[in-house]
Design a protein around this motif. Structure first.
Motif, PDB file in Angstrom:
ATOM      1  N   UNK A 169      -1.363   8.280 -17.288  1.00  0.00           N
ATOM      2  CA  UNK A 169      -2.676   7.648 -17.314  1.00  0.00           C
ATOM      3  C   UNK A 169      -2.460   6.175 -17.013  1.00  0.00           C
ATOM      4  N   UNK A 170      -3.228   5.622 -16.106  1.00  0.00           N
ATOM      5  CA  UNK A 170      -3.072   4.212 -15.745  1.00  0.00           C
ATOM      6  C   UNK A 170      -3.296   3.297 -16.945  1.00  0.00           C
ATOM      7  N   UNK A 171      -4.117   3.740 -17.886  1.00  0.00           N
ATOM      8  CA  UNK A 171      -4.375   2.940 -19.086  1.00  0.00           C
ATOM      9  C   UNK A 171      -3.135   2.805 -19.964  1.00  0.00           C
ATOM     10  N   UNK A 172      -2.186   3.722 -19.804  1.00  0.00           N
ATOM     11  CA  UNK A 172      -0.969   3.700 -20.624  1.00  0.00           C
ATOM     12  C   UNK A 172       0.302   3.437 -19.836  1.00  0.00           C
ATOM     13  N   UNK A 173       0.208   3.424 -18.519  1.00  0.00           N
ATOM     14  CA  UNK A 173       1.377   3.238 -17.658  1.00  0.00           C
ATOM     15  C   UNK A 173       1.149   2.001 -16.784  1.00  0.00           C
ATOM     16  N   UNK A 174       1.773   0.877 -17.133  1.00  0.00           N
ATOM     17  CA  UNK A 174       1.569  -0.346 -16.355  1.00  0.00           C
ATOM     18  C   UNK A 174       1.948  -0.206 -14.882  1.00  0.00           C
ATOM     19  N   UNK A 175       2.915   0.648 -14.586  1.00  0.00           N
ATOM     20  CA  UNK A 175       3.346   0.824 -13.192  1.00  0.00           C
ATOM     21  C   UNK A 175       2.244   1.520 -12.378  1.00  0.00           C
ATOM     22  N   UNK A 176       1.670   2.571 -12.964  1.00  0.00           N
ATOM     23  CA  UNK A 176       0.580   3.266 -12.271  1.00  0.00           C
ATOM     24  C   UNK A 176      -0.643   2.356 -12.180  1.00  0.00           C
ATOM     25  N   UNK A 177      -0.921   1.594 -13.220  1.00  0.00           N
ATOM     26  CA  UNK A 177      -2.052   0.668 -13.204  1.00  0.00           C
ATOM     27  C   UNK A 177      -1.904  -0.344 -12.069  1.00  0.00           C
ATOM     28  N   UNK A 178      -0.692  -0.838 -11.866  1.00  0.00           N
ATOM     29  CA  UNK A 178      -0.444  -1.794 -10.779  1.00  0.00           C
ATOM     30  C   UNK A 178      -0.670  -1.131  -9.419  1.00  0.00           C
ATOM     31  N   UNK A 179      -0.251   0.127  -9.293  1.00  0.00           N
ATOM     32  CA  UNK A 179      -0.465   0.860  -8.042  1.00  0.00           C
ATOM     33  C   UNK A 179      -1.952   1.081  -7.800  1.00  0.00           C
ATOM     34  N   UNK A 180      -2.683   1.447  -8.845  1.00  0.00           N
ATOM     35  CA  UNK A 180      -4.121   1.648  -8.727  1.00  0.00           C
ATOM     36  C   UNK A 180      -4.799   0.355  -8.264  1.00  0.00           C
ATOM     37  N   UNK A 181      -4.415  -0.755  -8.862  1.00  0.00           N
ATOM     38  CA  UNK A 181      -5.002  -2.047  -8.479  1.00  0.00           C
ATOM     39  C   UNK A 181      -4.810  -2.340  -6.998  1.00  0.00           C
ATOM     40  N   UNK A 182      -3.603  -2.086  -6.494  1.00  0.00           N
ATOM     41  CA  UNK A 182      -3.306  -2.337  -5.082  1.00  0.00           C
ATOM     42  C   UNK A 182      -4.158  -1.432  -4.191  1.00  0.00           C
TER      43      UNK A 182
ATOM     44  N   UNK B 255       0.844  -1.205   0.000  1.00  0.00           N
ATOM     45  CA  UNK B 255       0.000   0.000   0.000  1.00  0.00           C
ATOM     46  C   UNK B 255       0.876   1.251   0.000  1.00  0.00           C
ATOM     47  N   UNK B 256       1.906   1.261   0.825  1.00  0.00           N
ATOM     48  CA  UNK B 256       2.792   2.422   0.925  1.00  0.00           C
ATOM     49  C   UNK B 256       3.519   2.669  -0.392  1.00  0.00           C
ATOM     50  N   UNK B 257       4.010   1.619  -1.016  1.00  0.00           N
ATOM     51  CA  UNK B 257       4.688   1.766  -2.304  1.00  0.00           C
ATOM     52  C   UNK B 257       3.721   2.283  -3.367  1.00  0.00           C
ATOM     53  N   UNK B 258       2.500   1.767  -3.339  1.00  0.00           N
ATOM     54  CA  UNK B 258       1.502   2.197  -4.318  1.00  0.00           C
ATOM     55  C   UNK B 258       1.208   3.686  -4.184  1.00  0.00           C
ATOM     56  N   UNK B 259       1.127   4.179  -2.963  1.00  0.00           N
ATOM     57  CA  UNK B 259       0.913   5.617  -2.750  1.00  0.00           C
ATOM     58  C   UNK B 259       2.074   6.418  -3.344  1.00  0.00           C
ATOM     59  N   UNK B 260       3.281   5.970  -3.122  1.00  0.00           N
ATOM     60  CA  UNK B 260       4.449   6.673  -3.650  1.00  0.00           C
ATOM     61  C   UNK B 260       4.458   6.657  -5.181  1.00  0.00           C
ATOM     62  N   UNK B 261       4.133   5.514  -5.766  1.00  0.00           N
ATOM     63  CA  UNK B 261       4.079   5.406  -7.223  1.00  0.00           C
ATOM     64  C   UNK B 261       3.035   6.369  -7.785  1.00  0.00           C
ATOM     65  N   UNK B 262       1.905   6.477  -7.130  1.00  0.00           N
ATOM     66  CA  UNK B 262       0.867   7.398  -7.586  1.00  0.00           C
ATOM     67  C   UNK B 262       1.371   8.844  -7.579  1.00  0.00           C
TER      68      UNK B 262
END
Length: 68
Positions: free
Chosen positions: A40-53, A26-33
């Motif tokens: 855009x999460x639709x174009x950035x797999x890293x942000x999409x993974x953070x959104x999912x978490x 959760x903490x890493x996902x917040x930082x990635x965001x």
């Protein structure tokens, strides 16, 4: 403090947008965001993974009318 200029410097490399090998915490996902705020999460797999978490962890609710 993370600024948009700092984000742009860090994320100009395509490797910075790749999906993680292991799921984020959760903490890493917040930082990635924060670092991928302009992506855009639709174009950035890293942000999409953070959104999912964050969604799975109940920390974020996706808008039913706006795209990721």
């Amino acid at each position: 403090m993370h600024t948009l200029a700092m984000h742009q410097l860090v994320t100009t490399n395509q490797e910075a947008h790749r999906a993680p090998v292991q799921p984020f915490t959760i903490e890493q996902a917040h930082m990635i965001m924060q670092f991928h705020v302009a992506c855009r999460a639709a174009r950035c797999p890293r942000k999409a993974a953070a959104v999912d978490v964050l969604v799975d962890g109940g920390r974020m609710v996706l808008s039913p009318i706006r795209p990721r």
